[in-house]
Design a protein around this motif. Sequence first.
Motif, PDB file in Angstrom:
ATOM      1  N   PRO A 753      67.222   3.047   0.170  1.00 12.89           N
ATOM      2  CA  PRO A 753      67.266   1.727  -0.706  1.00 12.89           C
ATOM      3  C   PRO A 753      66.333   0.793   0.204  1.00 12.89           C
ATOM      4  O   PRO A 753      66.025   0.898   1.303  1.00 12.89           O
ATOM      5  N   GLY A 754      65.764  -0.111  -0.447  1.00 12.91           N
ATOM      6  CA  GLY A 754      64.817  -1.148   0.180  1.00 12.91           C
ATOM      7  C   GLY A 754      63.629  -1.572  -0.928  1.00 12.91           C
ATOM      8  O   GLY A 754      63.568  -1.081  -2.010  1.00 12.91           O
ATOM      9  N   VAL A 755      62.796  -2.362   0.102  1.00  8.38           N
ATOM     10  CA  VAL A 755      61.311  -2.762  -0.736  1.00  8.38           C
ATOM     11  C   VAL A 755      60.676  -1.604  -1.170  1.00  8.38           C
ATOM     12  O   VAL A 755      60.565  -0.793  -0.047  1.00  8.38           O
ATOM     13  N   PRO A 756      60.078  -1.333  -2.044  1.00  8.84           N
ATOM     14  CA  PRO A 756      58.959  -0.353  -2.379  1.00  8.84           C
ATOM     15  C   PRO A 756      58.068   0.018  -1.156  1.00  8.84           C
ATOM     16  O   PRO A 756      57.317  -1.062  -0.930  1.00  8.84           O
ATOM     17  N   GLY A 757      57.946   1.311  -0.759  1.00  8.93           N
ATOM     18  CA  GLY A 757      56.928   1.397   0.322  1.00  8.93           C
ATOM     19  C   GLY A 757      57.464   1.129   1.704  1.00  8.93           C
ATOM     20  O   GLY A 757      56.641   1.432   2.682  1.00  8.93           O
ATOM     21  N   PHE A 758      58.524   0.806   2.015  1.00 10.67           N
ATOM     22  CA  PHE A 758      59.072   0.262   3.377  1.00 10.67           C
ATOM     23  C   PHE A 758      60.362   1.040   3.812  1.00 10.67           C
ATOM     24  O   PHE A 758      61.067   1.288   2.860  1.00 10.67           O
ATOM     25  N   ALA A 759      60.161   1.402   4.925  1.00 11.15           N
ATOM     26  CA  ALA A 759      61.427   1.941   5.720  1.00 11.15           C
ATOM     27  C   ALA A 759      62.573   0.906   5.951  1.00 11.15           C
ATOM     28  O   ALA A 759      62.029  -0.302   6.034  1.00 11.15           O
ATOM     29  N   PRO A 760      63.686   1.427   6.186  1.00  9.33           N
ATOM     30  CA  PRO A 760      64.711   0.328   6.623  1.00  9.33           C
ATOM     31  C   PRO A 760      64.591  -0.462   7.955  1.00  9.33           C
ATOM     32  O   PRO A 760      64.688  -1.574   8.152  1.00  9.33           O
ATOM     33  N   THR A 761      63.743   0.309   9.000  1.00  8.53           N
ATOM     34  CA  THR A 761      63.393  -0.160  10.393  1.00  8.53           C
ATOM     35  C   THR A 761      61.848  -0.124  10.359  1.00  8.53           C
ATOM     36  O   THR A 761      61.082   0.869   9.682  1.00  8.53           O
ATOM     37  N   PRO A 762      61.222  -0.982  11.155  1.00  7.98           N
ATOM     38  CA  PRO A 762      59.718  -1.043  11.274  1.00  7.98           C
ATOM     39  C   PRO A 762      59.340   0.430  12.091  1.00  7.98           C
ATOM     40  O   PRO A 762      59.871   0.681  13.060  1.00  7.98           O
ATOM     41  N   ASP A 763      58.217   0.767  11.890  1.00  8.81           N
ATOM     42  CA  ASP A 763      57.627   1.747  12.613  1.00  8.81           C
ATOM     43  C   ASP A 763      56.571   1.272  13.467  1.00  8.81           C
ATOM     44  O   ASP A 763      55.554   0.762  13.216  1.00  8.81           O
ATOM     45  N   ARG A 764      57.222   0.915  14.856  1.00  8.19           N
ATOM     46  CA  ARG A 764      56.049   0.247  15.843  1.00  8.19           C
ATOM     47  C   ARG A 764      54.741   0.913  15.997  1.00  8.19           C
ATOM     48  O   ARG A 764      53.922   0.208  16.187  1.00  8.19           O
ATOM     49  N   ASP A 765      55.012   2.111  16.101  1.00 10.55           N
ATOM     50  CA  ASP A 765      53.691   2.949  16.444  1.00 10.55           C
ATOM     51  C   ASP A 765      52.679   2.606  15.358  1.00 10.55           C
ATOM     52  O   ASP A 765      51.430   2.408  15.683  1.00 10.55           O
ATOM     53  N   ARG A 766      53.166   2.579  14.062  1.00 11.30           N
ATOM     54  CA  ARG A 766      52.034   2.594  12.923  1.00 11.30           C
ATOM     55  C   ARG A 766      51.514   1.068  13.018  1.00 11.30           C
ATOM     56  O   ARG A 766      50.731   0.756  12.881  1.00 11.30           O
TER      57      ARG A 766
END
Length: 784
Positions: A753-766
Amino acid sequence: MTSASTAGATSTASSTPTPTPRSPSNSSPGHGLPGGPLVLGVRHHGPGSARGVRAALEAAEPAVVLVEGPAEADALVELAGDPDMRPPVALLAHAVDDPGRASFWPMAAFSPEWVAIRWALDRGAAVRFIDLPAAHSLAAADPTWDDGEEEVSGSGLRIDPVAELARVAGYEDAERWWEDVVELRGDDDPIAPFQALAEAMGALREAYGHGGHPRDLVREAHMRIRLRAARKEFGDAVAVVCGAWHVPALTRKTTVAADRALLKGLPKVKTETTWVPWTHRRLARRSGYGAGIEAPGWYAHLFAAPDRPVERWMTKVAGLLRAEDHLVSSAHVIEAVRLAETLAALRGRPLPGLDETTDAVRAVLCEGSDVPLDLVRDRLVVGDVLGGVPAGAPAVPLQRDLARRQRTLRLKPEATERELDLDLRKDTDGERSRLLHRLRLLGVGWGEPATGRSGTGTFREAWRLCWEPELHVQVAEAGVWGTTIESAATARARSRALGSEALADITALAEQCLLAGLTDALPVVMRALADRAALDTDVAHLAQALPALARSLRYGDVRGTETAALAEVAAGLAERICVGLPPACAGLDTDAAAAMRERIDEVHQALGLLPGADGLADRWAGVLRRLADRDRIPGILRGRAARLLLDEGRIAEDEAALLMSRALSPGTPPSDAAAWIDGFVGGASGGGLLLVHDERLLGLVDDWLTGVPAEAFTDVLPLLRRTFSGYEPGVRRSLGELVARGSRAGGPGRATPGVPGFAPTPDRDRADAVLPLLHLVLGTEALV
């Protein structure tokens, strides 16, 4: 037809009767022309012909010059010598009772006829126009004057004499042949070229008769009569300047009785003639009121250049390109001249013509690019020259009032298109706006509204102005309504109000009257508007009429116009729309529903412009709510009503999602659901961004779309394609990425679940991957 026989695109070419040309050696300057009248067959708007005419007249010194043109123009010839007369100009003849029936005879500075007229006026010689009177040529829209001769090979085709001569000479391009044999060659004997051309035209007339121009036979009969009259008055000290096509017919032996028989019974109409300004751009057009000259600017240069025309032309081109910030040096000019001369030699031409100079300009000055070359063609090869006529030239009273207003408001007519921004809070700009709107109401299209810096109904107004020669005809036509711009526009508005049946037409007219400041016309327009509004029961008509009234009220505020009566009518229309719209929307088919959607959008926007519309706004919101809730209303209208309510804050996002889920439920036919989506998020309404930022709505649309049965998908695909194709490319790309990632809240079976197109935690490398590009854009160094 760009032939030696055409006088201009709107007027049929005329000619002049005379005996054969004679050498100036047979004449004694100042003592008449004992060898007979001097007939100079020319190509209209040809600088070579113009130079030859001037040289021949200087050698012969005739007492009278007969020129191809309508006979009524004799009374206007003295104006050609006025210091304020600047070619290009044109003789204009129009029917008094029907000014739209008109014809022009254009003349440029390099036209042989103009050169002949100015030569005669400068030396005190008489000038006569010898073509068929405009009273006859304008009398019938489709005259069938003929003497029974067969047309070209019996086919009825019209020939171009210059093209025929070029073909015989082995040229594919008639313009190039004419340049080679006339424009680019000099001749010590000024009469010799005219004799050669007359002989060639004689052969063509023997082969083709009137060449598909039966009216020429009547015109030539009139010209022979005028020539006989001139010889009776001046003896043989007569010179004729006419289209070369007519020379054989004018030298032909005929009797007065035969010529008069051809003229007997011709239709006739009362006409008026005057001089009007012309433009090089109009000379270059082959249709309408043009003359069919492809390069008037080039021809004017050839005529005016005393020597070294190629060098002077290249210098002129270099000056234009430098003014447009193109790097052009003197070395470029020298090299371009050499290349043009080399090309002329390789192609067997006596001097570089337009083709050679254009090729050299492209290769050297434009470095092979057609972009700056198009500028050269537009500004120099064609040109923006606008002629001028003296203030004393005959004109209808309306034209005089327009000229006075143009001078007062400093609105100079110009041949080039230009933008005009007006601030309606300034007195002068307000008067300019009213003048331009009054002219539009009269059908005089000098100015057209343009998209300005501000929206509709503000203090700013943008116009696009361009003066075309045929506007003189439109002014003459409008002269039947009055003698001043204001009185004519007022009379025209009153007449339209009384004659209009459609409510939308009258509301548009009311808007025009307010823009034009026609306070005297408004009472008549308002009475007609109230009468039509009271009788019209069609809600679609009422909805179509309201936006114009709303804009008019806003214009009234800007322009200080009294609009109380208009506000009452607008409020009444809005009330009737609110009452009648829901039942009018029930049961509409697809096309009618799409049209009603546009009406609903227009009414929604118009209500926001009406003064004191708070009560109406609440009523309108109630109407939209009824539309959104009723199943009998087409899906596109229910969806549109829901969207308008959401945008206005009349319903919450949760309620909008509920309405969408109902519309997209499994029991709803796919076509109706697709129409609801189109109404809610379709086109350029910002629906794409709404889906990007509201994951619930996007999830509902996605889940419905994936559940459409295969057999129904083909039917709804065109509507869905139309819905989403109206989005900006960036919006479509964002939607595609969101759907591809498949991360939305509330979607069945979604793991994340969450905002469309976003994971629950940030992807720091990207996230860090963007830093080098960001530092490059900002000009900073990455911190280590």
